[in-house]
Design a protein around this motif. Structure first.
Motif: not given
Length: 259
Positions: A159-160, A178-182, A198-204, A222-228
């Motif tokens: 995750s960049y 890394y992404r999780m899709i529903t 995001a942040m190289f940490v697949n935190s979803i 998300f454990s860290f800021g990201s995008t939907v």
């Protein structure tokens, strides 16, 4: 001084090793001493938090905080589609005939994002909405509609960064991270909810217990800021006329209507 430190930490997330170290640090008790200054610098609304600031023992606990019941009223119109997150709307547009979207001048392939050319065909000429969460935002994700989960899957390994610079200069983070899709079916109409790490940490982390979703119900965090990213089928939705780009929005606020 501390504001500079937080910015420096975010910049370090451009590197895998430092990103994982920061993730480890934010989950450790050592990070607790930063909580008061973090809340002040990022102007976190403590009045709406479920628990008081001194309850949180790590920064990560603060990131994934819950809110008091009723803090995010849900638009009650039967045909409304709501924002699933507190975020900034970074872009709204049409999925092209080539099955791609353009965000910050960069093209993203929908087949690559979803991992399926056949599935991407369903969203050809449909609408997309990009919602970016910063470190200051509430990080829990709620269902934008009521419906049934027809499919849920994950793709990608790393995750960049997905901030504005990451979207503009990164290696297509929306379709490679890394992404999780529903995918949710609401009375025959489909929406793909793409949660991007995001942040190289697949935190979803998923939190919905079953396949039936109710509009406004928490479904992940998300454990860290990201995008939907929200993907809608052609002629299935109408974006609310007040929507502009960029625009701050909160969970439960209307972004559009089913047609």
């Amino acid at each position: 001084m501390l504001k500079w430190l937080y910015r420096f930490m975010i910049e370090l997330t451009n590197h895998a090793v430092s990103s994982k170290f920061i993730a480890f640090f934010t989950q450790s008790r050592l990070s607790a001493w930063l909580i008061p200054s973090y809340a002040k610098i990022y102007r976190i609304n403590q009045e709406e938090m479920e628990k008081s600031l001194n309850h949180y023992k790590t920064l990560q606990q603060l990131f994934i905080r819950k809110l008091k019941e009723g803090a995010r009223p849900i638009d009650e119109a039967e045909d409304s589609i709501i924002s699933p997150v507190d975020a900034v709307i970074e872009d709204i547009g049409i999925i092209s005939e080539q099955k791609d979207i353009t965000v910050k001048g960069k093209q993203y392939s929908i087949p690559e994002m979803l991992g399926s050319d056949a599935l991407a065909e369903k969203y050809l000429n449909g609408l997309f909405v990009i919602l970016y969460l910063s470190p200051s935002h509430y990080h829990r994700i709620h269902s934008p509609i009521s419906g049934v989960v027809t499919r849920q899957w994950s793709l990608g390994a790393k995750s960049y960064p997905v901030n504005r610079l990451g979207l503009k200069y990164g290696r297509r983070p929306l379709s490679k991270n890394y992404r999780m899709i529903t995918e949710v079916n609401s009375d025959g109409k489909h929406v793909a909810i793409v949660k991007v790490g995001a942040m190289f940490v697949n935190s979803i982390e998923l939190t919905h217990p079953h396949d039936q979703l109710i509009k406004g119900q928490e479904m992940a965090y998300f454990s860290f800021g990201s995008t939907v990213v929200l993907l809608f089928e052609k002629d299935s939705v109408e974006i609310d006329s007040r929507m502009t780009v960029p625009m701050a929005i909160k969970v439960g606020e209307r972004i559009g209507f089913w047609k």
